[in-house]
Scaffold this active site. Structure first.
Site, PDB file in Angstrom:
ATOM      1  N   VAL A  82      40.566  48.630  41.490  1.00 19.62           N
ATOM      2  CA  VAL A  82      41.264  48.559  40.193  1.00 19.62           C
ATOM      3  C   VAL A  82      40.920  47.230  39.525  1.00 19.62           C
ATOM      4  O   VAL A  82      41.021  46.163  40.142  1.00 19.62           O
ATOM      5  CB  VAL A  82      42.785  48.691  40.391  1.00 19.62           C
ATOM      6  CG1 VAL A  82      43.513  48.502  39.058  1.00 19.62           C
ATOM      7  CG2 VAL A  82      43.121  50.054  41.001  1.00 19.62           C
ATOM      8  N   LYS A  83      40.502  47.331  38.261  1.00 16.12           N
ATOM      9  CA  LYS A  83      40.103  46.121  37.522  1.00 16.12           C
ATOM     10  C   LYS A  83      41.220  45.760  36.546  1.00 16.12           C
ATOM     11  O   LYS A  83      41.687  46.619  35.782  1.00 16.12           O
ATOM     12  CB  LYS A  83      38.814  46.439  36.760  1.00 16.12           C
ATOM     13  CG  LYS A  83      37.940  45.270  36.409  1.00 16.12           C
ATOM     14  CD  LYS A  83      36.622  45.830  35.845  1.00 16.12           C
ATOM     15  CE  LYS A  83      35.636  44.776  35.482  1.00 16.12           C
ATOM     16  NZ  LYS A  83      34.483  45.356  34.748  1.00 16.12           N
ATOM     17  N   VAL A  84      41.647  44.504  36.606  1.00 10.72           N
ATOM     18  CA  VAL A  84      42.717  44.033  35.706  1.00 10.72           C
ATOM     19  C   VAL A  84      42.240  42.772  35.000  1.00 10.72           C
ATOM     20  O   VAL A  84      41.453  42.004  35.553  1.00 10.72           O
ATOM     21  CB  VAL A  84      44.033  43.728  36.483  1.00 10.72           C
ATOM     22  CG1 VAL A  84      44.568  44.966  37.178  1.00 10.72           C
ATOM     23  CG2 VAL A  84      43.846  42.595  37.484  1.00 10.72           C
TER      24      VAL A  84
END
Ligand code: G3P
Length: 218
Positions: A82-84
């Site tokens: 997951v990219k934040v």
């Protein structure tokens, strides 16, 4: 050094994977938009091509929204990362998702201090954008040098430096010389890395000599 491919184009990923050049994939909302496909479909297909980490970026900006999107994205496949974004809400989401065993890539990093915060939040990867810093007259590779040095000073920090916004082969070579663990490369840059005029000229000469012999191997 691990090579990630920075694209949501599955035909490019398949071709590069066949050459052993794909240790993972990164996408962002712009790359998914360019693919013209639904995000869940394209991420699922990419995850079926490579067992490596596949970054899928949240688009919510608040903590709760990022967490909900991150939890949804990680259900697509076990290798979703997951990219934040590197914001306070992003770091809080990073901490919570990492604590659950989810890989997290903290993106849009433009300073050594931001990279230190990402590591403290438990990020699997931090993505410093070298090309975009160069674009505004700042030394992108200097940022990589700083982050690599800082992380080496504190062995308990396990975050990997994922060099992003790579625009040309020298970005990759310089990042490798600095010991960055991962580079994410647009397919066009990977092809630039392959080509050398002396390779082409040497091959032509070998084949010209070979033809003169009249032989065939098979
Ligand atoms: O991984 C982030 C990267 O895609 C950004 O690249 O060329 O848009 O700065 P660029």
């Amino acid at each position: 050094m691990k090579f990630f491919v920075d694209t949501a184009d599955v035909s490019e990923i398949r071709a590069l994977a066949e050459a052993g050049l794909v240790d993972g994939v990164t996408t962002n909302p712009s790359l998914v938009a360019k693919s013209g496909r639904r995000m869940a479909d394209v991420i699922a297909e990419i995850c079926s091509i490579t067992p490596g980490p596949v970054s899928a970026e949240v688009t919510a900006t608040g903590h709760e929204g990022m967490l909900a999107e991150g939890r949804h994205l990680r259900e697509i496949a076990p290798n979703v990362c997951v990219k934040v974004p590197l914001t306070e809400a992003g770091l809080r989401a990073c901490r919570a998702l990492s604590a659950d065993g989810t890989m997290v890539n903290v993106t849009l990093c433009f300073s050594p201090a931001q990279a230190l915060l990402a590591a403290k939040a438990g990020a699997t990867f931090v993505s410093p954008f070298v090309g975009r810093l160069d674009d505004v007259g700042t030394d992108g590779m200097g940022l990589i040098a700083d982050i690599v040095q800082i992380y080496r000073n504190y062995s308990h920090l396990k975050t990997e430096v994922l060099v992003a916004s790579i625009r040309h082969p020298m970005h990759l070579v310089d990042a490798a010389k600095l010991g960055a663990g991962v580079a994410t490369l647009p397919p066009a840059v990977i092809r630039q890395l392959l080509h050398h005029p002396l390779t082409d000229r040497g091959l032509e000469a070998f084949l010209a000599d070979w033809r003169k012999t009249g032989q065939t191997i098979l």
